[in-house]
Design a protein around this motif. Structure first.
Motif, mmCIF file in Angstrom:
data_model
loop_
_atom_site.group_PDB
_atom_site.id
_atom_site.type_symbol
_atom_site.label_atom_id
_atom_site.label_comp_id
_atom_site.label_asym_id
_atom_site.label_seq_id
_atom_site.Cartn_x
_atom_site.Cartn_y
_atom_site.Cartn_z
ATOM 1 N N PHE A 83 0.811 -1.217 0.000
ATOM 2 C CA PHE A 83 0.000 0.000 0.000
ATOM 3 C C PHE A 83 0.846 1.269 0.000
ATOM 4 N N ASP A 84 2.159 1.131 -0.137
ATOM 5 C CA ASP A 84 3.032 2.303 -0.224
ATOM 6 C C ASP A 84 2.712 3.054 -1.524
ATOM 7 N N GLY A 85 2.332 4.322 -1.399
ATOM 8 C CA GLY A 85 1.954 5.126 -2.556
ATOM 9 C C GLY A 85 0.481 5.048 -2.914
ATOM 10 N N SER A 189 -22.144 2.128 3.418
ATOM 11 C CA SER A 189 -23.063 1.716 4.476
ATOM 12 C C SER A 189 -22.392 0.836 5.515
ATOM 13 N N SER A 190 -21.344 0.121 5.107
ATOM 14 C CA SER A 190 -20.620 -0.767 6.022
ATOM 15 C C SER A 190 -19.140 -0.731 5.649
ATOM 16 N N PRO A 191 -18.245 -1.120 6.545
ATOM 17 C CA PRO A 191 -16.807 -1.087 6.243
ATOM 18 C C PRO A 191 -16.478 -1.927 5.011
ATOM 19 N N GLN A 192 -15.623 -1.361 4.153
ATOM 20 C CA GLN A 192 -15.239 -2.038 2.925
ATOM 21 C C GLN A 192 -13.759 -2.403 2.947
ATOM 22 N N PRO A 193 -13.437 -3.682 2.699
ATOM 23 C CA PRO A 193 -12.027 -4.077 2.657
ATOM 24 C C PRO A 193 -11.420 -3.839 1.278
ATOM 25 N N ILE A 194 -10.208 -3.318 1.267
ATOM 26 C CA ILE A 194 -9.444 -3.170 0.032
ATOM 27 C C ILE A 194 -8.191 -4.009 0.219
ATOM 28 N N ARG A 195 -8.049 -5.051 -0.567
ATOM 29 C CA ARG A 195 -6.984 -6.034 -0.344
ATOM 30 C C ARG A 195 -5.912 -5.936 -1.424
ATOM 31 N N ARG A 196 -4.696 -6.022 -0.973
ATOM 32 C CA ARG A 196 -3.543 -6.124 -1.862
ATOM 33 C C ARG A 196 -2.623 -7.188 -1.288
ATOM 34 N N GLY A 197 -2.526 -8.299 -1.970
ATOM 35 C CA GLY A 197 -1.739 -9.405 -1.452
ATOM 36 C C GLY A 197 -2.356 -9.940 -0.170
ATOM 37 N N ASP A 198 -1.543 -10.052 0.864
ATOM 38 C CA ASP A 198 -2.019 -10.556 2.149
ATOM 39 C C ASP A 198 -2.467 -9.444 3.093
ATOM 40 N N HIS A 199 -2.505 -8.219 2.621
ATOM 41 C CA HIS A 199 -2.795 -7.084 3.490
ATOM 42 C C HIS A 199 -4.148 -6.463 3.139
ATOM 43 N N THR A 200 -4.778 -5.867 4.158
ATOM 44 C CA THR A 200 -6.111 -5.278 3.994
ATOM 45 C C THR A 200 -6.134 -3.848 4.492
ATOM 46 N N ASP A 260 -4.002 -4.492 10.235
ATOM 47 C CA ASP A 260 -4.626 -3.881 9.062
ATOM 48 C C ASP A 260 -4.474 -2.360 9.099
ATOM 49 N N THR A 261 -4.732 -1.741 7.960
ATOM 50 C CA THR A 261 -4.705 -0.278 7.848
ATOM 51 C C THR A 261 -6.141 0.227 7.858
ATOM 52 N N TYR A 262 -6.392 1.298 8.647
ATOM 53 C CA TYR A 262 -7.763 1.792 8.836
ATOM 54 C C TYR A 262 -7.851 3.269 8.426
ATOM 55 N N ILE A 263 -8.784 3.542 7.521
ATOM 56 C CA ILE A 263 -9.088 4.920 7.120
ATOM 57 C C ILE A 263 -10.576 5.143 7.337
ATOM 58 N N ALA A 264 -10.911 6.188 8.068
ATOM 59 C CA ALA A 264 -12.311 6.481 8.381
ATOM 60 C C ALA A 264 -12.750 7.752 7.659
ATOM 61 N N LEU A 363 -5.440 15.041 -3.118
ATOM 62 C CA LEU A 363 -4.852 13.745 -3.417
ATOM 63 C C LEU A 363 -4.053 13.310 -2.184
ATOM 64 N N ILE A 364 -4.551 12.301 -1.493
ATOM 65 C CA ILE A 364 -3.962 11.826 -0.250
ATOM 66 C C ILE A 364 -3.157 10.556 -0.547
ATOM 67 N N THR A 365 -1.858 10.652 -0.391
ATOM 68 C CA THR A 365 -0.971 9.521 -0.686
ATOM 69 C C THR A 365 -0.430 8.943 0.616
ATOM 70 N N LEU A 366 -0.573 7.623 0.779
ATOM 71 C CA LEU A 366 -0.095 6.935 1.977
ATOM 72 C C LEU A 366 1.373 6.569 1.808
ATOM 73 N N THR A 367 2.146 6.842 2.859
ATOM 74 C CA THR A 367 3.554 6.473 2.886
ATOM 75 C C THR A 367 3.858 5.767 4.199
ATOM 76 N N PRO A 368 4.826 4.868 4.238
ATOM 77 C CA PRO A 368 5.114 4.156 5.492
ATOM 78 C C PRO A 368 5.830 5.042 6.511
ATOM 79 N N SER A 369 5.586 4.750 7.774
ATOM 80 C CA SER A 369 6.237 5.472 8.855
ATOM 81 C C SER A 369 6.639 4.455 9.921
ATOM 82 N N ALA A 370 7.816 4.669 10.509
ATOM 83 C CA ALA A 370 8.288 3.775 11.559
ATOM 84 C C ALA A 370 7.729 4.130 12.910
ATOM 85 N N LEU A 371 7.074 5.316 13.012
ATOM 86 C CA LEU A 371 6.549 5.767 14.318
ATOM 87 C C LEU A 371 5.215 5.116 14.632
#
Length: 371
Positions: A83-85, A189-200, A260-264, A363-371
Protein backbone atom coordinates in the motif's frame (compact mmCIF):
# COMPACT_ATOMS: atom_id res chain seq x y z
CA UNK A 1 9.81 102.71 -55.17
CA UNK A 2 10.04 103.59 -51.46
CA UNK A 3 7.06 103.20 -49.12
CA UNK A 4 6.09 105.96 -46.79
CA UNK A 5 7.34 105.40 -43.24
CA UNK A 6 3.87 105.24 -41.71
CA UNK A 7 2.90 102.53 -44.21
CA UNK A 8 5.86 100.27 -43.54
CA UNK A 9 5.26 97.04 -41.55
CA UNK A 10 7.53 95.08 -39.33
CA UNK A 11 7.23 91.95 -37.16
CA UNK A 12 6.36 94.17 -34.22
CA UNK A 13 3.43 95.99 -35.87
CA UNK A 14 0.96 93.33 -34.61
CA UNK A 15 1.59 94.50 -31.04
CA UNK A 16 1.15 98.20 -31.70
CA UNK A 17 -1.83 99.96 -30.05
CA UNK A 18 -3.26 100.83 -33.43
CA UNK A 19 -3.14 97.21 -34.64
CA UNK A 20 -4.37 95.62 -31.39
CA UNK A 21 -7.30 98.01 -31.11
CA UNK A 22 -9.33 95.76 -33.37
CA UNK A 23 -9.33 93.00 -30.71
CA UNK A 24 -11.21 92.97 -27.38
CA UNK A 25 -10.84 90.77 -24.26
CA UNK A 26 -12.52 90.67 -20.92
CA UNK A 27 -10.49 91.75 -17.97
CA UNK A 28 -9.45 88.63 -15.89
CA UNK A 29 -10.80 88.63 -12.34
CA UNK A 30 -9.06 87.36 -9.21
CA UNK A 31 -10.14 83.74 -9.79
CA UNK A 32 -8.02 83.68 -12.95
CA UNK A 33 -4.89 83.89 -10.85
CA UNK A 34 -5.96 81.36 -8.15
CA UNK A 35 -4.37 77.85 -8.23
CA UNK A 36 -6.64 74.81 -8.72
CA UNK A 37 -7.89 73.08 -5.56
CA UNK A 38 -6.09 69.83 -4.82
CA UNK A 39 -7.95 66.60 -3.92
CA UNK A 40 -7.42 65.87 -0.21
CA UNK A 41 -4.91 63.12 0.53
CA UNK A 42 -7.54 61.18 2.50
CA UNK A 43 -9.84 61.12 -0.55
CA UNK A 44 -7.00 59.86 -2.75
CA UNK A 45 -6.25 57.12 -0.24
CA UNK A 46 -9.92 56.11 -0.11
CA UNK A 47 -10.20 55.97 -3.91
CA UNK A 48 -7.01 53.92 -4.11
CA UNK A 49 -8.29 51.50 -1.45
CA UNK A 50 -11.62 51.09 -3.26
CA UNK A 51 -9.85 50.44 -6.57
CA UNK A 52 -7.54 47.89 -4.92
CA UNK A 53 -10.55 46.19 -3.26
CA UNK A 54 -12.41 46.01 -6.57
CA UNK A 55 -9.39 44.49 -8.33
CA UNK A 56 -8.93 42.00 -5.47
CA UNK A 57 -12.56 40.89 -5.61
CA UNK A 58 -12.46 40.55 -9.39
CA UNK A 59 -9.26 38.48 -9.18
CA UNK A 60 -10.74 36.39 -6.38
CA UNK A 61 -13.89 35.75 -8.42
CA UNK A 62 -11.82 34.59 -11.39
CA UNK A 63 -9.66 32.36 -9.16
CA UNK A 64 -12.78 30.74 -7.68
CA UNK A 65 -13.78 29.50 -11.13
CA UNK A 66 -10.78 27.15 -11.11
CA UNK A 67 -10.20 24.14 -8.87
CA UNK A 68 -6.99 23.75 -6.88
CA UNK A 69 -5.45 20.32 -6.22
CA UNK A 70 -3.91 19.79 -2.79
CA UNK A 71 -1.33 16.98 -2.70
CA UNK A 72 -0.70 15.53 0.74
CA UNK A 73 1.50 12.66 1.92
CA UNK A 74 0.38 10.94 5.10
CA UNK A 75 2.82 8.71 7.03
CA UNK A 76 1.05 5.55 8.20
CA UNK A 77 2.58 3.45 10.95
CA UNK A 78 3.10 -0.14 9.88
CA UNK A 79 1.90 0.50 6.33
CA UNK A 80 2.65 -2.63 4.28
CA UNK A 81 4.76 -2.26 1.17
CA UNK A 82 1.81 -3.21 -1.03
CA UNK A 83 0.00 0.00 0.00
CA UNK A 84 3.03 2.30 -0.22
CA UNK A 85 1.95 5.13 -2.56
CA UNK A 86 -1.74 4.19 -2.40
CA UNK A 87 -3.60 7.42 -3.29
CA UNK A 88 -7.12 8.56 -2.48
CA UNK A 89 -8.87 11.38 -4.30
CA UNK A 90 -10.72 13.22 -1.52
CA UNK A 91 -13.68 15.42 -2.51
CA UNK A 92 -15.96 17.23 -0.09
CA UNK A 93 -18.66 19.89 0.17
CA UNK A 94 -19.58 20.46 -3.47
CA UNK A 95 -22.79 22.11 -2.21
CA UNK A 96 -24.46 21.69 -5.58
CA UNK A 97 -22.01 24.10 -7.27
CA UNK A 98 -20.87 23.84 -10.88
CA UNK A 99 -17.40 24.58 -12.21
CA UNK A 100 -17.94 25.13 -15.88
CA UNK A 101 -20.22 23.19 -18.18
CA UNK A 102 -20.34 19.52 -17.16
CA UNK A 103 -17.80 20.29 -14.39
CA UNK A 104 -15.13 21.07 -16.97
CA UNK A 105 -12.87 22.85 -14.46
CA UNK A 106 -12.95 19.83 -12.16
CA UNK A 107 -12.03 17.66 -15.10
CA UNK A 108 -9.07 19.94 -15.88
CA UNK A 109 -7.93 19.86 -12.24
CA UNK A 110 -7.83 16.06 -12.38
CA UNK A 111 -6.26 15.90 -15.83
CA UNK A 112 -2.88 14.51 -14.68
CA UNK A 113 -3.98 13.05 -11.35
CA UNK A 114 -3.47 9.37 -10.58
CA UNK A 115 -5.41 7.76 -7.74
CA UNK A 116 -6.56 4.34 -6.63
CA UNK A 117 -9.95 5.24 -5.11
CA UNK A 118 -12.26 8.22 -4.66
CA UNK A 119 -13.80 9.19 -1.31
CA UNK A 120 -16.55 11.81 -1.02
CA UNK A 121 -17.20 13.13 2.48
CA UNK A 122 -20.62 14.70 2.23
CA UNK A 123 -22.56 17.90 1.52
CA UNK A 124 -22.43 17.27 -2.20
CA UNK A 125 -26.08 18.11 -2.92
CA UNK A 126 -27.38 21.63 -2.40
CA UNK A 127 -29.91 22.41 0.30
CA UNK A 128 -32.52 22.61 -2.47
CA UNK A 129 -31.76 19.03 -3.51
CA UNK A 130 -29.99 19.87 -6.79
CA UNK A 131 -28.01 16.71 -7.53
CA UNK A 132 -27.14 17.49 -11.16
CA UNK A 133 -23.67 18.98 -10.35
CA UNK A 134 -22.88 15.82 -8.35
CA UNK A 135 -23.98 13.65 -11.26
CA UNK A 136 -21.79 15.67 -13.65
CA UNK A 137 -18.83 15.17 -11.29
CA UNK A 138 -19.44 11.42 -11.12
CA UNK A 139 -19.65 11.31 -14.92
CA UNK A 140 -16.22 13.00 -15.05
CA UNK A 141 -14.79 10.44 -12.62
CA UNK A 142 -16.31 7.52 -14.53
CA UNK A 143 -14.92 8.84 -17.83
CA UNK A 144 -11.42 9.02 -16.31
CA UNK A 145 -11.48 5.44 -15.00
CA UNK A 146 -14.52 3.25 -14.57
CA UNK A 147 -12.54 0.67 -12.57
CA UNK A 148 -11.67 3.16 -9.81
CA UNK A 149 -14.10 2.69 -6.89
CA UNK A 150 -16.02 5.73 -5.61
CA UNK A 151 -17.22 5.73 -1.99
CA UNK A 152 -19.46 8.44 -0.54
CA UNK A 153 -21.10 9.38 2.74
CA UNK A 154 -23.82 12.00 3.36
CA UNK A 155 -23.26 15.34 5.04
CA UNK A 156 -25.47 17.33 7.37
CA UNK A 157 -26.80 19.45 4.48
CA UNK A 158 -27.60 16.51 2.21
CA UNK A 159 -31.13 15.08 2.06
CA UNK A 160 -31.44 11.98 4.26
CA UNK A 161 -29.92 9.10 2.25
CA UNK A 162 -32.46 6.46 3.36
CA UNK A 163 -36.06 6.73 4.45
CA UNK A 164 -39.35 4.91 4.12
CA UNK A 165 -40.67 8.09 2.47
CA UNK A 166 -38.66 7.27 -0.66
CA UNK A 167 -40.46 4.79 -2.85
CA UNK A 168 -39.20 4.79 -6.46
CA UNK A 169 -39.27 1.07 -7.17
CA UNK A 170 -39.64 0.32 -3.48
CA UNK A 171 -36.07 1.44 -2.78
CA UNK A 172 -35.23 2.93 0.64
CA UNK A 173 -32.64 5.22 -0.97
CA UNK A 174 -33.13 8.91 -1.69
CA UNK A 175 -33.32 9.86 -5.38
CA UNK A 176 -29.90 11.58 -5.22
CA UNK A 177 -28.35 8.37 -3.83
CA UNK A 178 -29.96 6.26 -6.56
CA UNK A 179 -28.63 8.67 -9.18
CA UNK A 180 -25.14 8.48 -7.67
CA UNK A 181 -25.26 4.67 -7.60
CA UNK A 182 -26.27 4.59 -11.26
CA UNK A 183 -23.10 6.55 -12.01
CA UNK A 184 -20.82 4.14 -10.16
CA UNK A 185 -20.73 5.62 -6.65
CA UNK A 186 -21.21 3.42 -3.59
CA UNK A 187 -22.82 4.62 -0.37
CA UNK A 188 -20.44 3.50 2.39
CA UNK A 189 -23.06 1.72 4.48
CA UNK A 190 -20.62 -0.77 6.02
CA UNK A 191 -16.81 -1.09 6.24
CA UNK A 192 -15.24 -2.04 2.92
CA UNK A 193 -12.03 -4.08 2.66
CA UNK A 194 -9.44 -3.17 0.03
CA UNK A 195 -6.98 -6.03 -0.34
CA UNK A 196 -3.54 -6.12 -1.86
CA UNK A 197 -1.74 -9.40 -1.45
CA UNK A 198 -2.02 -10.56 2.15
CA UNK A 199 -2.80 -7.08 3.49
CA UNK A 200 -6.11 -5.28 3.99
CA UNK A 201 -7.00 -1.60 4.11
CA UNK A 202 -10.39 -0.94 5.74
CA UNK A 203 -12.45 2.01 4.57
CA UNK A 204 -15.31 2.84 6.93
CA UNK A 205 -17.04 5.62 8.81
CA UNK A 206 -16.18 6.40 12.40
CA UNK A 207 -19.75 5.55 13.47
CA UNK A 208 -19.47 2.05 11.98
CA UNK A 209 -16.55 1.38 14.28
CA UNK A 210 -18.10 2.88 17.41
CA UNK A 211 -21.75 1.79 17.29
CA UNK A 212 -23.16 -0.85 19.65
CA UNK A 213 -24.09 -3.60 17.17
CA UNK A 214 -26.10 -5.71 19.61
CA UNK A 215 -28.28 -2.78 20.68
CA UNK A 216 -28.79 -1.74 17.04
CA UNK A 217 -29.68 -5.34 16.14
CA UNK A 218 -32.57 -5.35 18.62
CA UNK A 219 -33.76 -1.95 17.44
CA UNK A 220 -33.75 -2.93 13.76
CA UNK A 221 -35.47 -6.28 14.45
CA UNK A 222 -38.28 -4.45 16.23
CA UNK A 223 -38.47 -2.04 13.31
CA UNK A 224 -38.79 -4.95 10.90
CA UNK A 225 -41.55 -6.60 12.97
CA UNK A 226 -43.55 -3.36 13.04
CA UNK A 227 -43.09 -2.90 9.30
CA UNK A 228 -44.08 -6.50 8.52
CA UNK A 229 -47.15 -6.18 10.74
CA UNK A 230 -48.25 -2.96 9.06
CA UNK A 231 -47.70 -4.39 5.59
CA UNK A 232 -46.03 -1.16 4.43
CA UNK A 233 -43.65 -2.19 1.63
CA UNK A 234 -41.49 0.90 2.05
CA UNK A 235 -41.06 0.29 5.78
CA UNK A 236 -40.20 -3.35 5.09
CA UNK A 237 -37.61 -2.36 2.48
CA UNK A 238 -35.97 0.11 4.87
CA UNK A 239 -35.93 -2.33 7.79
CA UNK A 240 -34.48 -5.06 5.57
CA UNK A 241 -31.75 -2.70 4.35
CA UNK A 242 -30.87 -1.66 7.92
CA UNK A 243 -30.53 -5.29 9.04
CA UNK A 244 -28.39 -6.02 5.97
CA UNK A 245 -25.82 -3.25 6.49
CA UNK A 246 -25.68 -3.97 10.22
CA UNK A 247 -24.86 -7.63 9.54
CA UNK A 248 -22.23 -6.60 7.00
CA UNK A 249 -20.72 -4.28 9.60
CA UNK A 250 -20.63 -7.05 12.20
CA UNK A 251 -18.92 -9.41 9.72
CA UNK A 252 -16.38 -6.74 8.78
CA UNK A 253 -15.55 -5.91 12.39
CA UNK A 254 -15.03 -9.59 13.18
CA UNK A 255 -12.55 -9.78 10.28
CA UNK A 256 -10.53 -6.71 11.32
CA UNK A 257 -7.06 -7.30 12.70
CA UNK A 258 -4.57 -5.08 14.49
CA UNK A 259 -2.12 -5.24 11.57
CA UNK A 260 -4.63 -3.88 9.06
CA UNK A 261 -4.71 -0.28 7.85
CA UNK A 262 -7.76 1.79 8.84
CA UNK A 263 -9.09 4.92 7.12
CA UNK A 264 -12.31 6.48 8.38
CA UNK A 265 -14.59 8.92 6.55
CA UNK A 266 -16.50 11.58 8.47
CA UNK A 267 -18.27 14.67 7.30
CA UNK A 268 -17.33 16.88 10.25
CA UNK A 269 -14.00 16.52 12.09
CA UNK A 270 -14.16 14.38 15.21
CA UNK A 271 -13.81 16.07 18.58
CA UNK A 272 -10.33 16.02 20.03
CA UNK A 273 -9.84 12.91 22.17
CA UNK A 274 -12.87 11.11 20.71
CA UNK A 275 -10.62 8.69 18.88
CA UNK A 276 -9.19 7.37 22.15
CA UNK A 277 -12.57 6.48 23.71
CA UNK A 278 -13.14 3.29 21.71
CA UNK A 279 -10.63 0.47 21.08
CA UNK A 280 -11.66 0.20 17.44
CA UNK A 281 -11.49 3.97 16.91
CA UNK A 282 -7.99 4.01 18.35
CA UNK A 283 -6.95 1.72 15.47
CA UNK A 284 -7.73 4.40 12.89
CA UNK A 285 -4.65 5.65 11.08
CA UNK A 286 -6.30 8.43 9.09
CA UNK A 287 -9.60 10.34 9.20
CA UNK A 288 -10.77 12.21 6.09
CA UNK A 289 -13.41 14.90 6.62
CA UNK A 290 -14.63 18.34 5.50
CA UNK A 291 -17.56 20.51 6.63
CA UNK A 292 -15.76 23.77 7.50
CA UNK A 293 -15.10 24.93 3.89
CA UNK A 294 -11.69 26.16 4.96
CA UNK A 295 -13.29 29.01 6.87
CA UNK A 296 -14.71 30.64 3.69
CA UNK A 297 -13.20 34.10 4.33
CA UNK A 298 -9.43 33.99 4.71
CA UNK A 299 -6.65 36.57 4.80
CA UNK A 300 -2.99 35.90 4.04
CA UNK A 301 -1.07 35.54 7.29
CA UNK A 302 -4.23 35.33 9.42
CA UNK A 303 -5.97 32.30 7.93
CA UNK A 304 -9.74 31.90 8.41
CA UNK A 305 -11.52 34.90 9.93
CA UNK A 306 -14.55 33.11 11.32
CA UNK A 307 -15.94 29.58 11.49
CA UNK A 308 -19.41 29.22 13.08
CA UNK A 309 -18.72 26.52 15.65
CA UNK A 310 -18.98 26.58 19.42
CA UNK A 311 -16.43 23.76 19.70
CA UNK A 312 -13.60 25.89 18.29
CA UNK A 313 -11.42 28.32 20.27
CA UNK A 314 -12.95 31.80 20.72
CA UNK A 315 -16.22 30.45 19.26
CA UNK A 316 -14.65 30.30 15.83
CA UNK A 317 -13.16 33.81 15.63
CA UNK A 318 -9.68 33.56 14.07
CA UNK A 319 -9.54 29.83 14.88
CA UNK A 320 -6.37 29.11 12.89
CA UNK A 321 -5.93 26.31 10.38
CA UNK A 322 -5.03 23.43 12.69
CA UNK A 323 -8.59 22.27 13.38
CA UNK A 324 -10.42 23.31 10.21
CA UNK A 325 -8.17 22.76 7.21
CA UNK A 326 -5.27 20.58 6.16
CA UNK A 327 -3.43 17.77 7.90
CA UNK A 328 -3.00 17.52 11.67
CA UNK A 329 -2.24 14.80 14.17
CA UNK A 330 -4.55 13.77 17.01
CA UNK A 331 -2.67 11.32 19.18
CA UNK A 332 -1.57 8.52 16.87
CA UNK A 333 -4.20 9.35 14.25
CA UNK A 334 -3.84 11.79 11.36
CA UNK A 335 -6.83 13.95 10.46
CA UNK A 336 -7.12 15.65 7.09
CA UNK A 337 -9.85 18.29 6.74
CA UNK A 338 -10.63 19.24 3.15
CA UNK A 339 -11.18 22.94 2.29
CA UNK A 340 -13.96 21.66 0.02
CA UNK A 341 -15.43 23.04 -3.16
CA UNK A 342 -18.68 24.84 -2.39
CA UNK A 343 -19.32 28.50 -1.73
CA UNK A 344 -22.25 28.31 0.67
CA UNK A 345 -23.07 26.69 3.96
CA UNK A 346 -26.10 26.67 6.21
CA UNK A 347 -23.92 27.58 9.20
CA UNK A 348 -22.30 30.58 7.48
CA UNK A 349 -24.00 33.97 6.97
CA UNK A 350 -25.50 34.22 3.45
CA UNK A 351 -23.12 37.01 2.38
CA UNK A 352 -20.03 34.86 2.97
CA UNK A 353 -18.04 33.70 -0.04
CA UNK A 354 -14.67 32.05 -0.71
CA UNK A 355 -12.00 34.73 -0.21
CA UNK A 356 -8.35 33.72 -0.74
CA UNK A 357 -9.70 30.19 -0.37
CA UNK A 358 -9.82 28.44 -3.77
CA UNK A 359 -12.11 25.44 -4.31
CA UNK A 360 -9.99 22.39 -3.59
CA UNK A 361 -9.84 18.63 -4.17
CA UNK A 362 -7.13 16.61 -2.46
CA UNK A 363 -4.85 13.74 -3.42
CA UNK A 364 -3.96 11.83 -0.25
CA UNK A 365 -0.97 9.52 -0.69
CA UNK A 366 -0.10 6.94 1.98
CA UNK A 367 3.55 6.47 2.89
CA UNK A 368 5.11 4.16 5.49
CA UNK A 369 6.24 5.47 8.85
CA UNK A 370 8.29 3.78 11.56
CA UNK A 371 6.55 5.77 14.32
Amino acid sequence: MNRRPHQSRSQYDAFSPRHAARFTASTPDASFFESRKRIPLSTCALLFALAALALTLIGNFIANQFVHTDRVSVPIRGLPESFDGYTLLHISDLKGDSFGRDQRMLSLALDKADYDAVVITGDMVSQHGNAQPLYALLDVLRARGSAVPVYCIPGDSDPTPTSSAYFPGGSPFAPWVLGAQQRGAQLLSSPQPIRRGDHTLWLSTSSQLSLDIDAMQKQFEQQYIRAYTSGDDNEIELATYNLKWLEETRTARDAMEDGDTYIALAHAPLDSGELALNPLLSRIHLVLCGHYLGGMLRLPGLGPLFVPSGSLPRYGVLPGDALISGLRRDGRTYVYTSPGLGSSGKDYPPFFFRLFNPPTVSLITLTPSAL
